[in-house]
Design a protein around this motif. Structure first.
Motif, short mmCIF file in Angstrom:
data_model
loop_
_atom_site.label_atom_id
_atom_site.label_comp_id
_atom_site.label_asym_id
_atom_site.label_seq_id
_atom_site.Cartn_x
_atom_site.Cartn_y
_atom_site.Cartn_z
N LEU A 182 0.81 -1.11 0.07
CA LEU A 182 0.07 -0.19 0.04
C LEU A 182 1.10 1.20 -0.07
CD1 LEU A 182 -2.40 -1.25 2.90
CD2 LEU A 182 -2.51 -1.35 0.21
N GLN A 183 0.27 2.38 -0.24
CA GLN A 183 1.02 3.81 -0.48
C GLN A 183 0.17 4.71 0.50
OE1 GLN A 183 1.76 5.48 -4.08
NE2 GLN A 183 2.90 3.60 -5.09
N MET A 184 0.94 5.31 1.35
CA MET A 184 0.34 6.35 2.36
C MET A 184 1.26 7.80 2.22
SD MET A 184 0.36 6.19 6.31
CE MET A 184 -0.76 4.92 6.71
N THR A 185 0.51 8.64 1.90
CA THR A 185 0.85 9.98 1.71
C THR A 185 0.90 10.78 3.06
OG1 THR A 185 0.28 10.11 -0.55
CG2 THR A 185 0.72 12.27 0.91
N ILE A 186 1.57 11.07 3.72
CA ILE A 186 1.77 11.80 5.14
C ILE A 186 2.02 13.29 5.03
CG2 ILE A 186 2.10 9.48 6.40
CD1 ILE A 186 4.89 10.23 6.72
N ALA A 187 1.51 13.90 6.01
CA ALA A 187 1.91 15.56 6.07
C ALA A 187 2.29 15.74 7.50
CB ALA A 187 0.46 16.25 5.43
N ASN A 188 2.90 16.98 7.60
CA ASN A 188 3.42 17.45 8.82
C ASN A 188 2.36 17.30 9.83
OD1 ASN A 188 6.06 17.86 7.91
ND2 ASN A 188 5.67 19.87 7.23
N ASP A 189 2.60 16.81 10.85
CA ASP A 189 1.99 16.79 12.12
C ASP A 189 0.42 16.59 12.02
OD1 ASP A 189 4.01 17.46 13.88
OD2 ASP A 189 3.88 19.47 13.25
N LYS A 212 7.05 14.46 10.96
CA LYS A 212 7.61 15.26 11.91
C LYS A 212 8.46 16.27 11.08
CE LYS A 212 6.90 15.57 15.63
NZ LYS A 212 5.85 16.15 16.26
N LYS A 213 9.24 15.54 9.98
CA LYS A 213 10.09 16.50 9.21
C LYS A 213 10.54 15.62 8.22
CE LYS A 213 14.59 18.89 9.38
NZ LYS A 213 15.85 19.28 10.11
N ARG A 346 11.33 12.04 9.34
CA ARG A 346 11.25 11.77 10.49
C ARG A 346 9.61 11.69 11.04
NH1 ARG A 346 14.27 9.89 14.52
NH2 ARG A 346 13.54 10.51 16.61
N VAL A 347 9.29 10.52 11.48
CA VAL A 347 7.65 10.14 11.59
C VAL A 347 7.55 9.51 12.83
CG1 VAL A 347 7.54 9.52 9.13
CG2 VAL A 347 8.23 7.67 10.89
N GLU A 348 6.46 9.76 13.24
CA GLU A 348 5.65 9.35 14.63
C GLU A 348 4.75 7.99 14.21
OE1 GLU A 348 5.17 11.58 18.53
OE2 GLU A 348 4.76 12.92 16.63
N ILE A 349 4.76 7.08 14.97
CA ILE A 349 3.88 5.97 14.54
C ILE A 349 2.99 5.51 15.83
CG2 ILE A 349 3.98 3.50 13.57
CD1 ILE A 349 6.64 3.85 12.56
N PHE A 350 1.81 5.34 15.40
CA PHE A 350 0.84 5.02 16.63
C PHE A 350 0.45 3.67 16.36
CE2 PHE A 350 1.24 9.39 16.17
CZ PHE A 350 1.62 9.93 17.30
N THR A 351 0.18 2.79 17.26
CA THR A 351 -0.44 1.33 16.83
C THR A 351 -1.99 1.36 17.65
OG1 THR A 351 0.75 0.30 18.15
CG2 THR A 351 1.58 0.73 16.04
N TRP A 386 11.84 20.91 -0.23
CA TRP A 386 10.88 21.70 0.58
C TRP A 386 9.44 21.00 0.57
CZ3 TRP A 386 13.73 24.53 3.33
CH2 TRP A 386 15.05 25.01 2.93
N SER A 387 9.39 19.82 0.24
CA SER A 387 8.24 19.00 0.25
C SER A 387 7.73 18.93 1.56
CB SER A 387 8.60 17.72 -0.25
OG SER A 387 7.28 16.88 -0.15
N ASN A 388 6.38 19.21 1.85
CA ASN A 388 5.68 19.00 3.20
C ASN A 388 5.07 17.91 3.15
OD1 ASN A 388 3.80 19.58 1.48
ND2 ASN A 388 3.21 21.63 2.37
N ILE A 389 5.25 16.90 2.28
CA ILE A 389 4.48 15.69 2.37
C ILE A 389 5.55 14.35 1.97
CG2 ILE A 389 2.41 16.44 1.54
CD1 ILE A 389 3.10 14.85 -1.00
#
Length: 438
Positions: A182-189, A212-213, A346-351, A386-389
């Motif tokens: 699968l593909q997931m697009t994540i953004a800042n916070d 996060k960054k 730099r990511v945060e992961i919650f399960t 400077w990508s924010n995703i």
């Protein structure tokens, strides 16, 4: 033909019959649809296959065909057919998706060999080979030698090799339908728990990820000459390029460059800069804000004419246009778009199991959590550094541990054969050959 005992001729005829049956199925019902074998169907199929192998072994003295499958006269043709079809697959461009099969696209050829993993002759030949492998392995497991020396030098390597191959073959095939990519697009916070498959279907996951960054480390700039009337680089498809390199003395100085008869000196380099416009010129100064561009102050001298040109070069960004330096009426010096050295999210992961992890995800360095592997896949190329995703790929293959187990057994068996080859030499006599057949 078909007079007992059967030999290689009958074995090759059986394989040819399976190929013909497979072609008829391919033309009549279409390719194998592996998605139909998703859990729990694949578990039932595996159990049914193993029961069929056990039944065939029990009936081997009553059904000669089952007994024949335990001989080299059956295994050699099966291996030959498998090698031929696998070679064809290797020489043919394959259409694949996350499960190894393109579900909603037809093959690139009439027969279907461009989708070999769903090609009926290929599947039937490998089922035939797996069936032979299962019978042979079961026979050896039920006829282990009592002597420890023969057990170590012959039986243990044999069982590890054959059982490992059988486990890897069955689990890799049947587990294919359960693999998710699968593909997931994540953004800042912004926590995201939805991902999309290759068919555009959204899936809610048992974990959420937020960015996060996002950071891109880039290589030093490369310079090239272009015809500013046509916009094409000199040299055509393979233009000559020169990469800016710092000297080793620790000072902010750079090695001299040479391009198509022009000597180039880099006088100043700014990794992040902004243009400052005056009445008669534009110069650059350091700027650490979003949208900054890379800038070079250079001096170029022609070896032939001695003409000198000085000025700024930039590759531009989504906010600022690029800038080139005209050397004469037709040639300009240009900074190519800087090449990314590595991407870091730099990511945060919650399960759902209350895990909270903060980690870096890089290309070729995935992070594993709760059966998922998370890969760095892409980013907003228009925004560049400077990508924010960040675009991640999430892969889950619950059968993969079993495949690895089979591969490890194969390797251990091969290691035993290598270490104990001298002890086992000369022990295979005619009686042992007969014992190895059904």
């Amino acid at each position: 033909m078909w007079k007992k005992p059967w030999k290689l001729k009958e074995g090759f005829v059986i394989g040819g019959g399976l190929v013909i049956i497979g072609l008829l199925l391919q033309l009549s019902v279409g390719p194998v649809v592996w998605s139909h074998f998703a859990y729990p169907v694949n578990v039932f199929v595996l159990i049914g296959f193993l029961l069929l192998v056990a039944m065939a072994y029990v009936l081997r003295n009553k059904v000669y065909a089952f007994r024949f499958l335990g001989t080299p006269w059956a295994s050699v043709p099966a291996l030959v057919y498998a090698v031929v079809l696998t070679t064809i697959m290797g020489l043919t461009k394959q259409l694949t998706d996350s499960t190894g099969v393109v579900a909603h696209h037809s093959a690139a050829d009439v027969i279907g060999i461009s989708r070999m993993l769903s090609f009926w002759p290929f599947v039937l030949v490998y089922v035939w080979m797996a069936f032979i492998l299962g019978l042979t392995t079961l026979h050896r497991l039920l006829h282990l030698h009592q002597g420890w020396k023969r057990l170590l030098t012959r039986d243990l390597p044999f069982v590890l090799n054959h059982l490992g191959l059988l486990i890897a073959l069955l689990t890799a095939t049947l587990g294919n339908a359960d693999m998710q990519r699968l593909q997931m697009t994540i953004a800042n916070d912004q926590p995201e728990w939805r991902a999309i498959d290759n068919e555009g279907v959204f899936h809610e996951l048992p974990l959420a990820i937020q960015l996060k960054k996002f950071q891109i480390d880039e290589y030093m700039p490369k310079l090239l000459l272009v015809n500013h009337q046509t916009g094409r680089p000199l040299g055509g498809g393979k233009p000559e390029m020169a990469q800016v390199e710092a000297t080793s003395d620790g000072a902010k100085t750079y090695k001299p460059l040479s391009l198509n008869g022009w000597r180039i000196k880099v006088e100043q380099f700014m990794d992040k800069a902004q243009p400052v416009m005056t009445d008669d010129t534009t110069y650059y100064e350091p700027w650490e804000q979003v949208g900054a561009t890379s800038a070079l102050l250079v001096k170029a001298v022609s070896d032939q004419t001695g003409i000198e040109r000085s000025g700024w070069l930039t590759c531009g960004s989504y906010m600022f246009p690029f800038q080139m330096l005209a050397l004469n009426d037709s040639i300009s010096l240009v900074m190519a778009d800087r090449e990314p050295q590595r991407f870091i999210s730099r990511v945060e992961i919650f399960t759902k199991s209350k895990k909270h992890v903060e980690t870096n995800i890089l290309v070729n360095k995935p992070y594993s959590i709760n059966g998922w592997k998370i890969y760095q896949l892409n980013y907003d190329t228009r925004m560049g550094r400077w990508s924010n995703i960040s675009i991640l790929e999430l892969v889950r293959d619950p059968w993969l541990p079993f495949v690895y187990t089979g591969i490890i057994m194969l390797l251990v068996g091969a290691l035993f054969m290598f270490i104990l080859r001298d002890e086992g030499r000369g022990m295979k006599d005619e009686r042992l050959i007969k014992e190895e057949t059904l």
